[in-house]
Scaffold this active site. Sequence first.
Site, short mmCIF file in Angstrom:
data_model
loop_
_atom_site.label_atom_id
_atom_site.label_comp_id
_atom_site.label_asym_id
_atom_site.label_seq_id
_atom_site.Cartn_x
_atom_site.Cartn_y
_atom_site.Cartn_z
N GLN A 1 0.83 -1.19 0.00
CA GLN A 1 0.00 0.00 0.00
C GLN A 1 0.88 1.26 0.00
OE1 GLN A 1 -3.97 -0.30 2.19
NE2 GLN A 1 -2.66 -1.63 3.42
N SER B 1 5.25 -5.29 3.22
CA SER B 1 3.94 -5.35 3.86
C SER B 1 2.99 -6.21 3.01
CB SER B 1 3.39 -3.94 4.09
OG SER B 1 2.22 -3.96 4.85
N LEU B 2 1.94 -5.61 2.47
CA LEU B 2 1.00 -6.36 1.65
C LEU B 2 1.69 -7.10 0.51
CD1 LEU B 2 -2.03 -6.89 0.79
CD2 LEU B 2 -1.64 -5.02 -0.82
N ARG C 1 -8.35 -9.33 5.06
CA ARG C 1 -7.32 -8.65 5.84
C ARG C 1 -7.61 -7.15 5.93
NH1 ARG C 1 -2.19 -6.20 4.54
NH2 ARG C 1 -0.50 -6.67 6.03
N HIS D 1 0.90 -2.03 11.04
CA HIS D 1 2.13 -2.44 11.72
C HIS D 1 2.29 -1.77 13.08
CE1 HIS D 1 2.93 -4.23 7.89
NE2 HIS D 1 2.88 -3.05 7.31
N GLN E 1 3.11 -9.73 11.25
CA GLN E 1 3.36 -8.59 10.37
C GLN E 1 2.35 -7.47 10.60
OE1 GLN E 1 1.53 -8.04 6.73
NE2 GLN E 1 3.39 -8.39 5.52
#
Length: 315
Positions: A10, A91-92, A116, A200, A249
Amino acid sequence: MSFAFVFPGQGSQSVGMMRALAAAEPIVEQTFAEASEVLGYDLWKLCQEGPEEQLGATERTQPAMLTAGVATWRVWRKHGGGLPAAMAGHSLGEYSALVCAEVLDFRTAVDLVRFRGEAMQAAVPVGQGAMAAILGLEDADVEAACREAAHGEVVQAANFNSPGQVVIAGAAAAVERAIELLKARGAKRAIKLPVSVPSHSALMQPAAERFAKHLETIEFRAGNVRDIYTVDVRKHGAPSDIRRALVEQLVKPVRWTQTIQAIVASGARTIVECGPGRVLTGLNRRIEKNKEIEVLAIEDGDSLQRALQACGSGT
């Protein structure tokens, strides 16, 4: 030649993304159509026409970025691109890596990241959380300022993106206090990010708990490329270890600097960003200053050919 692929998360989305590559490669729109069947709405139209606010909502951004990474990977493979020695995702982006390494089925992953995103948004209503990029300070200075600014609320380092760039996340008021402290301590810039959730951070704990239960229903296979997970900068093969890393994560920082350093230490001499934009390419250049390491991004037909040539693959 040893090379690695990295997948953005993202923050790399934009209205019109993937247009140049799709103009040359029909498989891009085909991949988005496959995702749209799972989602029940036209994902390609959203990415091309917006509105930007809707594309930026995390439950829609996450499927969009996953699909963009997978579509780019499919183009790479169609043109004879080889398998990298390692993959990593920011991340993603870890979900894009899992699909491209054949650990996760694509349709399963589309539905998974939608869940998610919904769980993350439900954990912290829009407006209550925030994230900001801090430029020009040491990691330890940023962490110290977050502790001082907390005042009983959550604010913490969320992404260690490159030397001198750390993203913080937490409760909106605490992030504002941290920004003021960090500016006073000499930060070159402190930029609020256009995100709808404080990723996070400890505020994601309710989402992590929901996500952990949901992950138990998801099948993970043995992959054909080794993934490096940013939560602990390690490679995991067992499904239970992968599930644990994906849950952690959500509440722990992305250690991108260490991840790229580990990729280079493993022998990779070319790092290719697979997905829209060049956010990771910029970070990777700041992390790895060795001029012998080539850092590339696949954005259109020309950059695809440069990457194929650099990696000794394809047509």
